[in-house]
Write a protein that holds these residues in place. Structure first.
Motif, short mmCIF file in Angstrom:
data_model
loop_
_atom_site.label_atom_id
_atom_site.label_comp_id
_atom_site.label_asym_id
_atom_site.label_seq_id
_atom_site.Cartn_x
_atom_site.Cartn_y
_atom_site.Cartn_z
N GLU A 1 10.10 20.51 0.12
CA GLU A 1 9.66 19.12 0.10
C GLU A 1 9.17 18.76 -1.29
O GLU A 1 8.87 19.65 -2.11
N THR B 1 11.59 19.35 7.58
CA THR B 1 12.57 18.50 6.88
C THR B 1 12.46 17.09 7.42
O THR B 1 13.13 16.72 8.39
N TRP B 2 11.58 16.30 6.78
CA TRP B 2 11.30 14.96 7.29
C TRP B 2 12.51 14.03 7.18
O TRP B 2 12.64 13.09 7.99
N ALA C 1 5.15 11.08 5.45
CA ALA C 1 6.13 11.81 6.25
C ALA C 1 6.84 10.89 7.24
O ALA C 1 8.06 10.96 7.42
N SER D 1 5.98 11.95 -3.16
CA SER D 1 5.51 12.81 -2.07
C SER D 1 4.67 13.98 -2.55
O SER D 1 4.09 14.70 -1.73
N SER E 1 1.17 15.64 -0.55
CA SER E 1 1.35 17.04 -0.17
C SER E 1 0.22 17.91 -0.74
O SER E 1 -0.35 18.75 -0.03
#
Length: 209
Positions: A63, A72-73, A150, A166, A170
């Motif tokens: 990610e 795995t969005w 997400a 992202s 995260s």
């Protein structure tokens, strides 16, 4: 991800423990079996929701900038979407609702007894309540941006969330595991004292950095 779910469910258990402690006044003897079963149940619950991507229900992958692994969005399949919906319901939404209910009832109880003279034991309970509330607030501040990003990556248009965008959520989510010990050390005298004792012991053996 398993550690994040463990942290959240642990906070749910703590919120219920504070709720039952401050609202149920009968005394109970020490029971070490119950905490052990609770901790085991928390880990089993977390594993129950983190193992499915390993056996085909959704999947794990890199990610953000490619430095960490998560669900795995961006995988747009019915299996992936169903897993992510269940994950957010049972590992974020429902736990948060339980905590909101417990703490709203606790705050109501505290307001009702606010004019009654507090004993030393009751003051300690209020201090623990404030400490747990601070932990929950910090957890929410760390994980809510990650959850929003997400969901946007999952159900938004392709490319809506860039890898760079992202990265910050995260990293912020992963700092939640560091914040909890800091809160306990700052706000709990016993934990702070034992922490300093441990540091002195490590220093005596030359283990400090």
């Amino acid at each position: 991800m398993v550690y994040g779910i463990v942290s959240l469910i642990s906070l749910v258990v703590l919120s219920y423990d504070r709720y039952s402690t401050l609202t149920v006044y009968h005394k109970r003897g020490p029971n070490y079996r119950r905490p052990l079963l609770t901790v085991g149940g928390i880990w089993l619950y977390s594993l129950f929701w983190t193992v499915p991507p390993l056996v085909g229900w959704s999947s794990y992958g890199l990610e953000g900038a490619g430095t960490s692994c998560s669900v795995t969005w961006t995988l747009r399949t019915p299996e992936s979407h169903s897993y992510i919906i269940c994950l957010f319901i049972f590992c974020f939404g429902l736990p948060v609702l339980i905590m909101v209910y417990c703490y709203s009832r606790l705050l109501h109880a505290v307001k009702q007894v606010g004019k009654i003279r507090r004993t030393a034991a009751r003051k300690r309970e209020y201090h623990v309540l404030f400490m747990v509330l601070a932990t929950v607030v910090c957890f929410m501040l760390c994980w809510t941006p990650y959850g929003v990003v997400a969901l946007m990556a999952t159900f938004g248009r392709p490319g809506l969330i860039t890898p760079i965008a992202s990265v910050v959520p995260s990293i912020l989510a992963k700092t939640s595991t560091v914040i909890n010990p800091i809160i306990y050390i700052v706000m709990n005298k016993q934990v702070r004292h034992r922490h300093f004792v441990l540091l002195r012991i490590m220093k005596s053996y030359g283990l400090t950095f």
